[in-house]
Write an enzyme that holds these catalytic residues in place. Structure first.
Site, PDB file in Angstrom:
ATOM      1  N   MET A  14       0.829  -1.202   0.000  1.00  0.00           N
ATOM      2  CA  MET A  14       0.000   0.000   0.000  1.00  0.00           C
ATOM      3  C   MET A  14       0.867   1.257   0.000  1.00  0.00           C
ATOM      4  SD  MET A  14      -3.180  -0.801  -0.121  1.00  0.00           S
ATOM      5  CE  MET A  14      -4.025   0.655   0.493  1.00  0.00           C
ATOM      6  N   GLN A  65      -4.618  -6.778  -6.697  1.00  0.00           N
ATOM      7  CA  GLN A  65      -5.052  -7.318  -5.409  1.00  0.00           C
ATOM      8  C   GLN A  65      -6.328  -6.637  -4.940  1.00  0.00           C
ATOM      9  OE1 GLN A  65      -3.110  -6.709  -1.409  1.00  0.00           O
ATOM     10  NE2 GLN A  65      -2.717  -8.908  -1.618  1.00  0.00           N
ATOM     11  N   CYS A  95      -3.979  -8.876   5.364  1.00  0.00           N
ATOM     12  CA  CYS A  95      -3.754  -7.537   5.913  1.00  0.00           C
ATOM     13  C   CYS A  95      -4.212  -7.492   7.364  1.00  0.00           C
ATOM     14  CB  CYS A  95      -4.502  -6.502   5.088  1.00  0.00           C
ATOM     15  SG  CYS A  95      -4.342  -4.819   5.735  1.00  0.00           S
ATOM     16  N   LYS A 134      -3.637 -14.449  -0.994  1.00  0.00           N
ATOM     17  CA  LYS A 134      -2.474 -14.114  -0.170  1.00  0.00           C
ATOM     18  C   LYS A 134      -2.934 -14.071   1.277  1.00  0.00           C
ATOM     19  CE  LYS A 134       1.441 -10.934   0.291  1.00  0.00           C
ATOM     20  NZ  LYS A 134       1.387 -10.700   1.753  1.00  0.00           N
ATOM     21  N   ASN A 206       6.281 -15.903   1.431  1.00  0.00           N
ATOM     22  CA  ASN A 206       6.502 -14.475   1.640  1.00  0.00           C
ATOM     23  C   ASN A 206       6.951 -14.260   3.082  1.00  0.00           C
ATOM     24  OD1 ASN A 206       4.397 -11.683   2.307  1.00  0.00           O
ATOM     25  ND2 ASN A 206       6.320 -11.561   1.221  1.00  0.00           N
ATOM     26  N   GLY A 228       9.041  -8.371  -0.629  1.00  0.00           N
ATOM     27  CA  GLY A 228       8.352  -7.149  -0.256  1.00  0.00           C
ATOM     28  C   GLY A 228       9.262  -5.947  -0.153  1.00  0.00           C
TER      29      GLY A 228
END
Length: 329
Positions: A14, A65, A95, A134, A206, A228
């Site tokens: 983001m 996404q 998230c 994810k 990840n 990331g």
């Protein structure tokens, strides 16, 4: 359906992985999978944030996404994104924002695997491109592997075969979003085990992958990796990706060449009214840890932010970059 090799992906972040960032990163790696920032389906269906769905054809392969929990809205948004040309839809179930408690999305959905399966089923029926998930390895006080396996088993019934697993749990009660990226311990072994027990699924790992030797080790256990913050803050670190993981014979670009490749894009965006700083702010890490790059950083941090800064300012930045002695990534 477009065939995509997902060995290396750049995570959706983001405020960071917008279209300008993605175009820039594509000049460093021609093959890594790129992801958009997360967006709610309402914004797409109602058309209020069109600029967030724009992308350049050079970005392929690129995924969008979505975050939400309404199957019908998600399906409608996915259909629109497929029409726009995206290669994949990714559903955010990881998230850790506290705002998802009353209208669940992100990691809050880990507690509702059946709802996740319904959302995935709706999106998969709406589009012909891949729809992936994810997620994280768990949530709150869940520290065991079994709930993760049960979650995957339920969602798998929707037909979803693509999963990116952040190898930390999400602690929704007491940790901020930023703290959730660092404090919960990494449990890579959970993701390894998941691939072993669900060999028919494509599993990407990840979480704190910051060097390529570790990446090679991870790839002995999973199908791919999602990178990331290191990819954003030190983007030239990605310069070896195509040769190392995609068997590319094209020589990797220099830092200055990366900037030169962006000139037509910068010129076109400026002509459409985009402020130069909105493009160049994603380039600030290109010369990270390069001792002779202070003049470049000054040009980027000061001159490109001046009112009216245009193509001449960017070309000066490229000119400075070309004088900096090359370093190996």
């Amino acid at each position: 359906m477009r065939a995509i090799q997902r060995t290396i992906s750049i995570a959706p972040m983001m405020g960071w992985t917008n279209r300008h960032c993605r175009y820039f990163l594509r000049q460093i790696s021609r093959h890594a999978m790129l992801f958009s920032e997360m967006l709610a389906p309402e914004a797409i269906v109602l058309g209020k944030r069109k600029h967030h769905t724009d992308f350049h054809n050079a970005e392929h392969p690129v995924a969008f996404q979505l975050g939400g929990s309404d199957p019908k809205l998600l399906a409608a948004a996915a259909r629109r994104l497929e029409e726009l040309g995206y290669d994949e839809i990714n559903f955010n179930v990881g998230c850790p924002s506290a705002t998802g408690q009353h209208r669940p999305y992100g990691a809050h959905l880990i507690k509702q695997p059946q709802l996740v399966a319904e959302c995935m089923n709706a999106m998969r029926e709406a589009v012909s491109i891949p729809v992936s998930v994810k997620t994280r390895i768990g949530v709150d006080r869940n520290d065991d592997y079994e709930p993760l396996a049960e979650f995957i088993q339920v969602v798998k019934a929707s037909g979803c075969t693509l999963y990116t697993i952040h190898a930390r749990k999400a602690w929704l009660d007491g940790l901020s979003t930023r703290q959730n990226r660092e404090i919960p311990p990494l449990r890579y072994e959970f993701v390894y085990r998941l691939k072993k027990e669900f060999p028919e699924l494509t599993i990407l790992l990840n979480g704190a992958i910051t060097d390529w030797s570790a990446a090679e080790e991870h790839l002995k256990h999973v199908d791919g990796l999602m990178i990331g913050r290191r990819a954003y803050k030190d983007p030239y670190w990605l310069v070896s990706v195509d040769q190392q993981f995609y068997q590319s014979s094209e020589p990797p670009p220099t830092r200055a060449e990366v900037l030169r490749r962006c000139i037509p894009y910068v010129e076109a965006e400026l002509a459409q009214g985009t402020a130069l700083r909105e493009i160049t702010r994603h380039m600030v890490g290109l010369f990270r840890n390069v001792p002779d790059a202070s003049q470049f950083r000054q040009q980027l941090s000061l001159e490109t932010y001046r009112r009216g800064a245009g193509l001449e300012t960017y070309l000066k930045m490229v000119e400075i970059a070309e004088t900096i002695p090359p370093l190996t990534p």
